[in-house]
Design a protein around this motif. Sequence first.
Motif, mmCIF file in Angstrom:
data_model
loop_
_atom_site.group_PDB
_atom_site.id
_atom_site.type_symbol
_atom_site.label_atom_id
_atom_site.label_comp_id
_atom_site.label_asym_id
_atom_site.label_seq_id
_atom_site.Cartn_x
_atom_site.Cartn_y
_atom_site.Cartn_z
ATOM 1 N N ALA A 187 0.830 -1.217 0.000
ATOM 2 C CA ALA A 187 0.000 0.000 0.000
ATOM 3 C C ALA A 187 0.857 1.256 0.000
ATOM 4 N N TYR A 188 2.052 1.187 0.600
ATOM 5 C CA TYR A 188 2.891 2.382 0.714
ATOM 6 C C TYR A 188 3.455 2.825 -0.639
ATOM 7 N N PRO A 189 4.175 1.972 -1.379
ATOM 8 C CA PRO A 189 4.675 2.428 -2.682
ATOM 9 C C PRO A 189 3.579 2.593 -3.721
ATOM 10 N N VAL A 190 2.618 1.668 -3.764
ATOM 11 C CA VAL A 190 1.516 1.807 -4.717
ATOM 12 C C VAL A 190 0.744 3.095 -4.433
ATOM 13 N N GLY A 191 0.588 3.383 -3.137
ATOM 14 C CA GLY A 191 -0.151 4.575 -2.737
ATOM 15 C C GLY A 191 0.475 5.866 -3.215
ATOM 16 N N VAL A 192 1.790 5.884 -3.374
ATOM 17 C CA VAL A 192 2.460 7.092 -3.864
ATOM 18 C C VAL A 192 2.043 7.373 -5.315
ATOM 19 N N ALA A 193 2.078 6.340 -6.152
ATOM 20 C CA ALA A 193 1.656 6.519 -7.544
ATOM 21 C C ALA A 193 0.185 6.909 -7.617
ATOM 22 N N TRP A 194 -0.637 6.245 -6.828
ATOM 23 C CA TRP A 194 -2.074 6.582 -6.763
ATOM 24 C C TRP A 194 -2.257 8.034 -6.325
ATOM 25 N N ALA A 195 -1.492 8.466 -5.325
ATOM 26 C CA ALA A 195 -1.613 9.842 -4.827
ATOM 27 C C ALA A 195 -1.202 10.849 -5.895
ATOM 28 N N LEU A 196 -0.092 10.592 -6.568
ATOM 29 C CA LEU A 196 0.364 11.515 -7.612
ATOM 30 C C LEU A 196 -0.681 11.639 -8.722
ATOM 31 N N ARG A 197 -1.264 10.523 -9.121
ATOM 32 C CA ARG A 197 -2.303 10.578 -10.152
ATOM 33 C C ARG A 197 -3.513 11.370 -9.660
ATOM 34 N N SER A 198 -3.886 11.177 -8.394
ATOM 35 C CA SER A 198 -5.034 11.907 -7.856
ATOM 36 C C SER A 198 -4.731 13.386 -7.681
ATOM 37 N N MET A 199 -3.437 13.735 -7.622
ATOM 38 C CA MET A 199 -3.026 15.135 -7.525
ATOM 39 C C MET A 199 -2.921 15.800 -8.904
ATOM 40 N N GLY A 200 -3.246 15.054 -9.937
ATOM 41 C CA GLY A 200 -3.274 15.634 -11.275
ATOM 42 C C GLY A 200 -2.135 15.243 -12.179
ATOM 43 N N PHE A 201 -1.235 14.382 -11.711
ATOM 44 C CA PHE A 201 -0.093 13.970 -12.530
ATOM 45 C C PHE A 201 -0.476 12.729 -13.332
ATOM 46 N N SER A 202 -1.235 12.958 -14.388
ATOM 47 C CA SER A 202 -1.770 11.852 -15.177
ATOM 48 C C SER A 202 -0.687 11.081 -15.923
ATOM 49 N N GLN A 203 0.510 11.685 -16.065
ATOM 50 C CA GLN A 203 1.586 10.988 -16.769
ATOM 51 C C GLN A 203 2.182 9.846 -15.952
ATOM 52 N N VAL A 204 1.865 9.793 -14.665
ATOM 53 C CA VAL A 204 2.380 8.712 -13.824
ATOM 54 C C VAL A 204 1.666 7.412 -14.186
ATOM 55 N N GLN A 205 2.444 6.415 -14.568
ATOM 56 C CA GLN A 205 1.923 5.107 -14.927
ATOM 57 C C GLN A 205 2.418 4.072 -13.910
ATOM 58 N N GLY A 206 2.251 2.820 -14.273
ATOM 59 C CA GLY A 206 2.709 1.764 -13.396
ATOM 60 C C GLY A 206 4.224 1.635 -13.400
ATOM 61 N N PHE A 207 4.726 0.717 -12.609
ATOM 62 C CA PHE A 207 6.176 0.513 -12.515
ATOM 63 C C PHE A 207 6.451 -0.830 -11.860
ATOM 64 N N ASP A 208 7.660 -1.313 -12.083
ATOM 65 C CA ASP A 208 8.200 -2.454 -11.349
ATOM 66 C C ASP A 208 9.252 -1.916 -10.383
ATOM 67 N N ALA A 209 9.270 -2.444 -9.174
ATOM 68 C CA ALA A 209 10.220 -1.938 -8.184
ATOM 69 C C ALA A 209 10.626 -3.013 -7.198
ATOM 70 N N ALA A 210 11.891 -2.954 -6.791
ATOM 71 C CA ALA A 210 12.432 -3.839 -5.762
ATOM 72 C C ALA A 210 13.050 -2.992 -4.662
ATOM 73 N N PHE A 211 12.745 -3.333 -3.418
ATOM 74 C CA PHE A 211 13.214 -2.565 -2.266
ATOM 75 C C PHE A 211 14.218 -3.363 -1.449
ATOM 76 N N ALA A 212 15.270 -2.668 -1.005
ATOM 77 C CA ALA A 212 16.211 -3.222 -0.037
ATOM 78 C C ALA A 212 16.431 -2.160 1.028
ATOM 79 N N SER A 213 16.380 -2.545 2.286
ATOM 80 C CA SER A 213 16.428 -1.529 3.351
ATOM 81 C C SER A 213 17.221 -2.001 4.549
ATOM 82 N N CYS A 214 17.870 -1.046 5.217
ATOM 83 C CA CYS A 214 18.505 -1.330 6.504
ATOM 84 C C CYS A 214 17.862 -0.499 7.607
ATOM 85 N N VAL A 215 16.728 0.165 7.308
ATOM 86 C CA VAL A 215 15.964 0.860 8.350
ATOM 87 C C VAL A 215 15.149 -0.195 9.080
ATOM 88 N N PRO A 216 15.385 -0.408 10.352
ATOM 89 C CA PRO A 216 14.673 -1.486 11.046
ATOM 90 C C PRO A 216 13.165 -1.243 11.064
#
Length: 416
Positions: free
Chosen positions: A105-134
């Motif tokens: 929901a967090y990364p998908v929500g960013v794209a959804w939010a940008l589109r709802s803010m009027g940035f219609s050019q934002v499309q889907g994407f593939d993404a892989a996350f790696a983190s050391c923030v516990p």
Amino acid sequence: MSTVQFIKALTNDEGSDKASELFRHTFAEDESGVWSAPGRVNLIGEHTDYNAGLCLPIALPHRTFIALKPRTDGIVRVVSDVDPTSFQEVDLNGLEARGVDGWAAYPVGVAWALRSMGFSQVQGFDAAFASCVPLGSGLSSSAAMTCSTALALDDVFALGYGASDAGRVTLIESAMKSENDMAGASTGGLDQNASMRCTAGHALLLDCRPELTPLENTSQQPFDLSAHGLELLVVDTQAPHQLNDGQYAERRACCEEAAKVLKVANLRVTADGIAKSDDPFQSLKETLDALPDEVMKKRVRHVVTEIARVRSFVRAFANGQVEEAGRLFNASHDSLKADYEVTVPELDVAVDVARKNGAYGARMTGGGFGGSIIALVNSGESEKLAQLIADEFARQGFHAPRALAAVASDSARKVR
């Protein structure tokens, strides 16, 4: 008793390599680039952001890395090193708030939010996350994920907001909207501003009054611990950390109701009025007397005094008054425990051990109900103190804590 685990930050190369390898393994192609955003630790100013108050976060060296490639359809596919064996797929087209479950929901929500803010050019994407923030540590792993995603999408879809501090405020808005509306995790903006706007060697003094512009609401405050012979120890208690059970929303609603009773736009107005009065103590008493019940009085007392503590901490640290800075840490925690009631036994025990073993001051950091503490200590003392906390946790039957050293670090950026 086991040795306490110290969490090391991934270097840019290490984090980029991990995210890239996971991307190629999952999607069988190369990413377009790698971006990263830091977790944060808030030095002081807790539960003040949604009251238009003051906060003082630093960005951690611990970061979330995202390897991303844009798509030409509305499909989003995401995978994380937390569970590399499976990825989640969501269609942005027709997606509504709360339409995605779990961490995606967090990364998908960013794209959804940008589109709802009027940035219609934002499309889907593939993404892989790696983190050391516990995760679940109160160090804002969620903002590290949403902000790294927002910066990556800004880049690959040429939105043009990531290059300036003022422009990043738009990306912060999308990250906040993702957390609040898609993931259902209430946030007041402190975490996202820290992840997007902090600079190395500085704390970010964030003024959350809504009438301020992006160029007015932050200032960079020097925060060089080594110059004062200090370290900032962060201990993740690994106590259950959950803000989705209504506790956060309950306190936020209480503060909003108190503002209505006091006939002010927000509690910052009240705090400023008390600070400017001839007798702040009497003014605070009169304010609290005007409130209808003891719980509301306690919540307001914390917010008003915490805003004042942020101002005092900035002055004390700038003047090298280490003991005063530590005293303010202690006062903040005591207020969060007694008046805001967001601590748990693990947080209180960790703070108590730190205070009894040489820390100038210690306090919980983040939303509470679990998460982390910070302690201001002399250089070279962090690992010893963390071990003492771990030993006491073992005696009390708590989960083993983890620790890290906090250095004021840089904000979200492209790393490859």
